[in-house]
Motif scaffolding. Structure first.
Motif, PDB file in Angstrom:
ATOM      1  N   ASN A 233      42.310  51.501  43.268  1.00  0.00           N
ATOM      2  CA  ASN A 233      41.790  52.796  42.781  1.00  0.00           C
ATOM      3  C   ASN A 233      42.554  54.003  43.317  1.00  0.00           C
ATOM      4  N   CYS A 234      43.840  53.838  43.573  1.00  0.00           N
ATOM      5  CA  CYS A 234      44.689  54.993  43.912  1.00  0.00           C
ATOM      6  C   CYS A 234      45.129  55.602  42.580  1.00  0.00           C
ATOM      7  N   ILE A 235      44.217  56.333  41.956  1.00  0.00           N
ATOM      8  CA  ILE A 235      44.390  56.758  40.564  1.00  0.00           C
ATOM      9  C   ILE A 235      45.427  57.857  40.383  1.00  0.00           C
ATOM     10  N   ASN A 236      45.901  58.448  41.464  1.00  0.00           N
ATOM     11  CA  ASN A 236      46.895  59.519  41.335  1.00  0.00           C
ATOM     12  C   ASN A 236      48.322  59.072  41.644  1.00  0.00           C
ATOM     13  N   LEU A 237      48.502  57.813  42.040  1.00  0.00           N
ATOM     14  CA  LEU A 237      49.862  57.314  42.249  1.00  0.00           C
ATOM     15  C   LEU A 237      50.561  57.218  40.900  1.00  0.00           C
ATOM     16  N   GLU A 238      51.787  57.728  40.833  1.00  0.00           N
ATOM     17  CA  GLU A 238      52.495  57.809  39.559  1.00  0.00           C
ATOM     18  C   GLU A 238      53.837  57.107  39.640  1.00  0.00           C
ATOM     19  N   GLY A 239      54.439  56.942  38.465  1.00  0.00           N
ATOM     20  CA  GLY A 239      55.805  56.440  38.406  1.00  0.00           C
ATOM     21  C   GLY A 239      55.894  54.941  38.183  1.00  0.00           C
ATOM     22  N   ILE A 240      57.109  54.444  38.271  1.00  0.00           N
ATOM     23  CA  ILE A 240      57.405  53.045  37.998  1.00  0.00           C
ATOM     24  C   ILE A 240      56.996  52.190  39.193  1.00  0.00           C
ATOM     25  N   LEU A 241      56.293  51.095  38.913  1.00  0.00           N
ATOM     26  CA  LEU A 241      55.908  50.167  39.967  1.00  0.00           C
ATOM     27  C   LEU A 241      57.015  49.125  40.117  1.00  0.00           C
ATOM     28  N   VAL A 242      57.678  49.152  41.268  1.00  0.00           N
ATOM     29  CA  VAL A 242      58.740  48.179  41.560  1.00  0.00           C
ATOM     30  C   VAL A 242      58.282  47.335  42.746  1.00  0.00           C
ATOM     31  N   ILE A 243      58.166  46.042  42.514  1.00  0.00           N
ATOM     32  CA  ILE A 243      57.800  45.127  43.587  1.00  0.00           C
ATOM     33  C   ILE A 243      59.099  44.520  44.117  1.00  0.00           C
ATOM     34  N   PRO A 244      59.457  44.816  45.369  1.00  0.00           N
ATOM     35  CA  PRO A 244      60.747  44.340  45.896  1.00  0.00           C
ATOM     36  C   PRO A 244      60.775  42.821  46.040  1.00  0.00           C
ATOM     37  N   PRO A 245      61.966  42.230  45.998  1.00  0.00           N
ATOM     38  CA  PRO A 245      62.093  40.777  46.096  1.00  0.00           C
ATOM     39  C   PRO A 245      61.702  40.206  47.456  1.00  0.00           C
ATOM     40  N   SER A 246      61.450  41.057  48.429  1.00  0.00           N
ATOM     41  CA  SER A 246      61.010  40.567  49.739  1.00  0.00           C
ATOM     42  C   SER A 246      59.537  40.134  49.724  1.00  0.00           C
ATOM     43  N   VAL A 247      58.772  40.597  48.721  1.00  0.00           N
ATOM     44  CA  VAL A 247      57.329  40.329  48.674  1.00  0.00           C
ATOM     45  C   VAL A 247      57.062  38.875  48.313  1.00  0.00           C
ATOM     46  N   LYS A 248      56.205  38.228  49.129  1.00  0.00           N
ATOM     47  CA  LYS A 248      55.832  36.834  48.898  1.00  0.00           C
ATOM     48  C   LYS A 248      54.365  36.688  48.518  1.00  0.00           C
ATOM     49  N   THR A 249      53.540  37.683  48.881  1.00  0.00           N
ATOM     50  CA  THR A 249      52.100  37.598  48.619  1.00  0.00           C
ATOM     51  C   THR A 249      51.597  38.899  48.011  1.00  0.00           C
TER      52      THR A 249
ATOM     53  N   LEU B 102      50.364  54.259  37.258  1.00  0.00           N
ATOM     54  CA  LEU B 102      51.629  53.555  37.454  1.00  0.00           C
ATOM     55  C   LEU B 102      52.145  53.144  36.082  1.00  0.00           C
ATOM     56  N   THR B 103      53.433  53.341  35.852  1.00  0.00           N
ATOM     57  CA  THR B 103      53.962  53.198  34.496  1.00  0.00           C
ATOM     58  C   THR B 103      55.134  52.228  34.404  1.00  0.00           C
ATOM     59  N   TRP B 104      55.549  52.008  33.170  1.00  0.00           N
ATOM     60  CA  TRP B 104      56.735  51.255  32.781  1.00  0.00           C
ATOM     61  C   TRP B 104      56.433  49.765  32.718  1.00  0.00           C
ATOM     62  N   SER B 105      57.479  48.996  32.398  1.00  0.00           N
ATOM     63  CA  SER B 105      57.339  47.546  32.328  1.00  0.00           C
ATOM     64  C   SER B 105      57.094  46.986  33.726  1.00  0.00           C
ATOM     65  N   LEU B 106      56.556  45.773  33.775  1.00  0.00           N
ATOM     66  CA  LEU B 106      56.285  45.148  35.065  1.00  0.00           C
ATOM     67  C   LEU B 106      57.031  43.828  35.163  1.00  0.00           C
ATOM     68  N   THR B 107      57.847  43.716  36.189  1.00  0.00           N
ATOM     69  CA  THR B 107      58.533  42.458  36.490  1.00  0.00           C
ATOM     70  C   THR B 107      58.080  41.995  37.862  1.00  0.00           C
ATOM     71  N   ILE B 108      57.497  40.800  37.896  1.00  0.00           N
ATOM     72  CA  ILE B 108      57.065  40.227  39.169  1.00  0.00           C
ATOM     73  C   ILE B 108      58.198  39.333  39.665  1.00  0.00           C
ATOM     74  N   PRO B 109      58.744  39.602  40.859  1.00  0.00           N
ATOM     75  CA  PRO B 109      59.867  38.782  41.336  1.00  0.00           C
ATOM     76  C   PRO B 109      59.449  37.342  41.600  1.00  0.00           C
ATOM     77  N   SER B 110      60.387  36.434  41.451  1.00  0.00           N
ATOM     78  CA  SER B 110      60.111  35.006  41.650  1.00  0.00           C
ATOM     79  C   SER B 110      59.857  34.665  43.114  1.00  0.00           C
ATOM     80  N   THR B 111      60.092  35.627  44.013  1.00  0.00           N
ATOM     81  CA  THR B 111      59.827  35.394  45.442  1.00  0.00           C
ATOM     82  C   THR B 111      58.328  35.384  45.738  1.00  0.00           C
ATOM     83  N   VAL B 112      57.516  35.976  44.829  1.00  0.00           N
ATOM     84  CA  VAL B 112      56.063  35.991  45.036  1.00  0.00           C
ATOM     85  C   VAL B 112      55.515  34.598  44.746  1.00  0.00           C
ATOM     86  N   VAL B 113      54.862  34.000  45.747  1.00  0.00           N
ATOM     87  CA  VAL B 113      54.326  32.647  45.585  1.00  0.00           C
ATOM     88  C   VAL B 113      52.814  32.583  45.786  1.00  0.00           C
ATOM     89  N   ASN B 114      52.214  33.656  46.323  1.00  0.00           N
ATOM     90  CA  ASN B 114      50.772  33.686  46.541  1.00  0.00           C
ATOM     91  C   ASN B 114      50.178  34.889  45.802  1.00  0.00           C
TER      92      ASN B 114
END
Length: 199
Positions: free
Chosen positions: A31-47, A59-71
């Motif tokens: 519910n951080c409703i004022n956060l704006e811009g493109i959501l980029v999840i870095p490849p370091s994220v696992k969970t 939060l806007t734009w396309s969403l790509t979830i990196p393959s490093t996320v396993v949980n």
């Protein structure tokens, strides 16, 4: 980043997740409703914890979830209605959790489920009304839970198995017609109500 670290925070601006972050715990940005811009999840994220970005409607734009996320937790991107364009699900994902993309009504294009996915949980894509094209169920799918694709269009809420229009002051609503999750121009969201002046 620990549980509920920034939940319900009214800070404005763009969200940048540092490259060294490995775990985004439960409801970190809920519910951080004022956060704006493109959501980029870095490849370091696992969970990605439960409800990590739930209700981050700007939060806007396309969403790509990196393959490093396993949980993954449930409802990670629920009600992120500002995400637009295509959704890219990693090719190593096996289960799409409950309500993971519920209410992500801005996604468009074809929904491609990787062949590695064997289970899609309840309401995973509910209210994702922008997808077009053909939906192909991979051969490896063993279970598809209830209400995976159910839902009402923007500006409506499901009440007793019917789509009911949100109150005139609400941009979008949740649970009931008067429980606003976003506001119309000229109004401000205070709790779950839309008001003309900030209290």
């Amino acid at each position: 980043i620990g549980d509920h670290a920034f939940a319900n925070c009214y800070m404005k601006g763009k969200l940048t997740i540092p490259d060294k972050i490995e775990i985004i715990e439960e409801a970190v940005f809920e519910n951080c409703i004022n956060l704006e811009g493109i959501l980029v999840i870095p490849p370091s994220v696992k969970t990605l914890g439960k409800s990590a970005f739930l209700g981050c409607t700007k939060l806007t734009w396309s969403l790509t979830i990196p393959s490093t996320v396993v949980n993954y937790g449930d409802s990670v991107f629920q009600r992120c209605s500002g995400l637009t364009g295509e959704l890219t699900i990693p090719s190593n994902m096996e289960t799409i959790p409950s309500s993971m993309f519920n209410g992500c009504s801005g996604f468009t294009g074809t929904l491609n489920i990787p062949s590695t996915v064997t289970s899609i949980k309840q309401s995973a894509f509910a209210n994702c009304i922008g997808f077009t094209g053909t939906f192909v169920i991979p051969q490896n799918i063993k279970t598809i839970s209830a209400s995976v694709f159910s839902g009402c269009p923007n500006g409506f809420v499901e009440v007793g198995h019917e789509c009911v229009a949100c109150d005139l002051s609400c941009g979008e609503c949740h649970s009931s017609a008067s429980e606003c999750t976003s506001y119309k121009k000229g109004l401000y969201l205070h709790g779950s109500s839309c008001v003309q002046l900030c209290p």
